[in-house]
Write an enzyme that holds these catalytic residues in place. Structure first.
Site, short mmCIF file in Angstrom:
data_model
loop_
_atom_site.label_atom_id
_atom_site.label_comp_id
_atom_site.label_asym_id
_atom_site.label_seq_id
_atom_site.Cartn_x
_atom_site.Cartn_y
_atom_site.Cartn_z
N ASP A 11 -32.48 -0.05 109.94
CA ASP A 11 -32.13 1.12 111.14
C ASP A 11 -31.33 0.73 112.34
O ASP A 11 -32.18 1.16 113.58
CB ASP A 11 -32.19 2.37 111.20
N ASP A 16 -35.93 -2.41 115.72
CA ASP A 16 -35.17 -3.49 114.64
C ASP A 16 -34.36 -4.73 115.09
O ASP A 16 -34.43 -5.21 114.49
CB ASP A 16 -33.92 -2.50 113.26
N ASN A 41 -31.88 5.87 113.07
CA ASN A 41 -32.32 6.24 114.26
C ASN A 41 -30.82 6.91 115.31
O ASN A 41 -30.51 7.35 115.84
CB ASN A 41 -32.35 4.25 114.91
N THR A 127 -37.54 -1.15 106.80
CA THR A 127 -37.49 -0.24 108.98
C THR A 127 -37.33 0.77 108.96
O THR A 127 -37.07 0.68 110.66
CB THR A 127 -37.59 -1.37 110.11
N PHE A 168 -41.56 8.93 112.81
CA PHE A 168 -39.81 8.79 112.58
C PHE A 168 -39.61 9.04 111.16
O PHE A 168 -39.03 9.64 110.41
CB PHE A 168 -39.32 8.30 113.52
N ASN A 169 -40.02 7.44 110.30
CA ASN A 169 -39.26 6.79 109.13
C ASN A 169 -39.43 8.41 107.55
O ASN A 169 -38.28 8.02 107.33
CB ASN A 169 -39.15 5.79 108.84
N HIS A 241 -42.93 -1.56 116.80
CA HIS A 241 -42.97 -0.99 115.23
C HIS A 241 -42.34 -1.89 114.43
O HIS A 241 -43.24 -2.39 113.06
CB HIS A 241 -42.51 -0.10 115.09
N ASP A 242 -41.34 -2.45 114.59
CA ASP A 242 -40.26 -3.27 113.37
C ASP A 242 -40.82 -4.31 112.75
O ASP A 242 -39.91 -4.88 112.08
CB ASP A 242 -38.99 -2.38 113.06
C1 BDR Z 1 -40.31 3.69 113.79
O1 BDR Z 1 -39.57 4.80 114.04
C2 BDR Z 1 -37.75 4.68 114.41
O2 BDR Z 1 -36.95 5.19 115.12
C3 BDR Z 1 -37.62 2.77 114.98
O3 BDR Z 1 -36.70 2.07 114.33
C4 BDR Z 1 -39.05 2.49 113.80
O4 BDR Z 1 -39.05 1.98 112.87
C5 BDR Z 1 -41.15 4.35 114.40
O5 BDR Z 1 -41.53 5.00 114.14
CA CA Z 2 -36.06 1.83 112.53
#
Ligand code: BDR
Ligand code: CA
Length: 317
Positions: A11, A16, A41, A127, A168-169, A241-242
């Site tokens: 996303d 990403d 996102n 991701t 978040f995800n 993160h991704d």
């Molecule tokens: C995740 O949340 C999204 O905002 C980032 O792209 C990542 O995948 C981190 O918590």
């Molecule tokens: Ca992401």
């Protein structure tokens, strides 16, 4: 070395975008069959446009298919504070003339998996919210045997980044995460436990911004937005993160982790999206663990491999 067949579900999204750059820099190691997009996102139109522009910009020739525009149950929840209104901070990329596939991502994924030779399996790196993967597994459960493993960025055993409990995800689509947790496919969770340590520092980002290579510069620009517009600025470094799932595929030795029996809270309360784990005396940890959870990484090595990849991408142009 035989190339690993890979599908990337994402996303984009600033981090990403760096993950896609890392993938593009490693096209000798990865045989990327598709990039699929999912609302997360930003809305599905924006993240799909970003995926098309990013893959073209990095010279990654791969079909892009547009996925689910809504989570399974709740309304979307976007993250403009970290990723900007476009999803890529204030970075402006050349518009790619390419279009997304006609087929929705879930059907496109099904066709790829169903068309594989008998003995072949594919790795999925996800991701964003796990909506596409959950719908795929529900609609076509027979493709499970074609999936070697799913590595996902999402979840946390150490508290959240949207709420106290949820990452978040998983916050966006906990029901999808639950379906994936119960799929019996080998899973690797790259949650906040490890990705909070997968960072770039302010100095490293500044250097990327000053690079003569367009891809490295754009990545610095995007990460700079995420650093300066969030509380990460007080930390002086920002998580990528991704990039963790793909980094783990190539360099598993820099990570450590453990098997866990995990579940996801799908209630409407304050712990919605939380990962539930830990010791359960009535279950057999040896045989019932459903997720390998990454918990630690060699931060310097992560930074070195990521930055090297971003520059290597520029040199290839
Ligand atoms: C995740 O949340 C999204 O905002 C980032 O792209 C990542 O995948 C981190 O918590
Ligand atoms: Ca992401």
């Amino acid at each position: 070395m035989e190339k690993r067949k890979l599908i990337i579900d994402c996303d984009p999204g600033v981090d990403d975008a760096l993950m896609l750059a890392f993938a593009a820099a490693h096209r000798e190691e990865f045989d990327i069959l598709a990039v699929t997009t999912v609302n997360g996102n930003q809305d599905i139109e924006k993240v799909t446009r970003n995926a098309l522009d990013l893959t073209a910009f990095y010279g990654l020739k791969v079909p892009v298919a547009k996925g689910m525009g809504l989570p399974l149950v709740k309304e979307p929840h976007y993250a403009p504070e970290t990723h900007g209104e476009s999803g890529l901070g204030t970075c402006r990329l050349p518009a790619s003339p390419e279009k997304a596939e006609e087929e929705p991502a879930v059907l496109f994924l099904y066709r790829i998996l169903a068309g594989l030779p008998e003995e072949e399996k594919i790795t999925i790196a996800a991701t964003g919210p796990l909506t596409n993967i959950a719908v795929l597994l529900r609609l076509f459960p027979e493709v499970k045997r074609k999936i070697r493993e799913i590595l996902f960025m999402g979840g946390s055993l150490c508290g959240g980044n949207v709420t106290t409990a949820a990452e978040f995800n998983f916050y966006v689509d906990p029901e999808a995460a639950k379906i994936v947790f119960y799929s019996q496919i080998p899973l690797v969770m790259c949650g906040l436990d490890v990705t909070e340590k997968c960072t770039l520092t302010r100095n490293q980002i500044l250097k990327l911004c000053q690079s003569g290579y367009p891809a490295a510069r754009a990545c610095g620009d995007m990460m700079g937005f995420a650093l300066e517009n969030t509380s990460e600025k007080y930390r002086g470094e920002v998580s990528v993160h991704d990039a963790a799932p793909l980094m783990y595929l190539l360099y598993p030795g820099i990570f450590s982790g453990q098997n866990e029996i995990l579940d996801v809270d799908c209630s409407d309360g304050p712990s919605r999206g939380a990962v539930l784990g830990g010791f359960r005396w009535w279950r057999n940890e040896e045989t019932e663990a459903n997720v390998f959870v990454l918990t630690d990484v060699d931060r310097e090595k992560f930074q070195e491999y990521l930055i090297t990849a971003l520059y290597a991408l520029g040199e290839a142009e």
